[in-house]
Design an enzyme around this catalytic site. Structure first.
Site, mmCIF file in Angstrom:
data_model
loop_
_atom_site.group_PDB
_atom_site.id
_atom_site.type_symbol
_atom_site.label_atom_id
_atom_site.label_comp_id
_atom_site.label_asym_id
_atom_site.label_seq_id
_atom_site.Cartn_x
_atom_site.Cartn_y
_atom_site.Cartn_z
ATOM 1 C CG ASP A 1 0.847 81.382 68.860
ATOM 2 O OD1 ASP A 1 0.373 80.237 68.798
ATOM 3 O OD2 ASP A 1 1.324 81.985 67.873
ATOM 4 C CG ASP B 1 1.428 83.202 63.461
ATOM 5 O OD1 ASP B 1 0.503 82.787 64.189
ATOM 6 O OD2 ASP B 1 2.446 82.524 63.212
#
Length: 211
Positions: free
Chosen positions: A173, A157
């Site tokens: 995402d 991330d």
């Protein structure tokens, strides 16, 4: 007006039959002419959005590779000051780090969801461009995170919203969230009047209703 009508206001039955046949042929050609472009258009949507999905998957993997190559764990760099920054984080779970450490569970659940999306595309249940786009977005994001989880055991991330308290997320995402929103819009407002009717016309059942 033909000569029969001018003289006595009467046309032979054969002439009436010819007129009726011409009208029916014209209507048939009009309906066929509408269906063929739609069928060809649906195929083109599959190709266009399929290529777009592949490009988005490549973009997701490139961003993750750049972050891993340029940032240490927890290191940040400003992207849009006061709004968004890049921070390298390893997520061993799902959203909000839920199910942390459950690699195979997360792989299995994600795999089932992606298989279902592929199934509706392969069966041509979804033909509207918004529905196809939604499926491709979900596939791009899901596959992008599956690659990370399977290869590394975690998901990389990097997107950190600095103006609110929100978990760090990644490009994949974003694709999944946008695809899910588009899928909901498509299913609630578009599917009942388009693809559902097309499927019932072709197969006599509605797969979404199980009848």
């Amino acid at each position: 007006t033909d000569s029969f009508t001018r003289r006595g206001g009467y046309a032979p039955p054969a002439l009436h039959f010819r007129w009726t046949s011409c009208i029916l042929v014209a209507i048939s050609e009009t309906e066929t002419g509408l269906e063929k472009p739609l069928q060809k258009g649906a195929f083109m949507y599959y190709v266009i959005f399929g290529l777009l999905g592949a490009a988005l998957l490549g973009a997701d993997q490139w961003v993750k590779a750049w972050v891993v190559g340029h940032l240490q764990m927890g290191e940040t760099t400003s992207l849009f000051p006061g709004f968004l920054e890049l921070m390298r984080v390893h997520n061993y779970g799902a959203a909000w780090s839920s199910f942390a450490g459950q690699k195979w569970l997360l792989l299995g659940v994600t795999g089932v969801i992606l298989a279902a999306v592929l199934w509706v595309l392969a069966r041509r249940i979804v033909r509207h461009p918004l529905g196809i786009c939604a499926c491709c977005l979900i596939l791009s994001g899901g596959i992008g995170n599956i690659i990370d989880r399977f290869r590394l055991g975690y998901v990389v991330d990097m997107l950190d919203c600095t103006f609110i308290a929100f978990p760090v997320f990644n490009v994949a995402d974003c694709f999944v969230v946008c695809g899910t929103i588009a899928a909901l819009v498509y299913y609630i407002w578009i599917y009942p009047n388009t693809d559902a009717k097309n499927w019932e016309k072709d197969h006599g059942t509605d797969p979404a209703q199980g009848k």
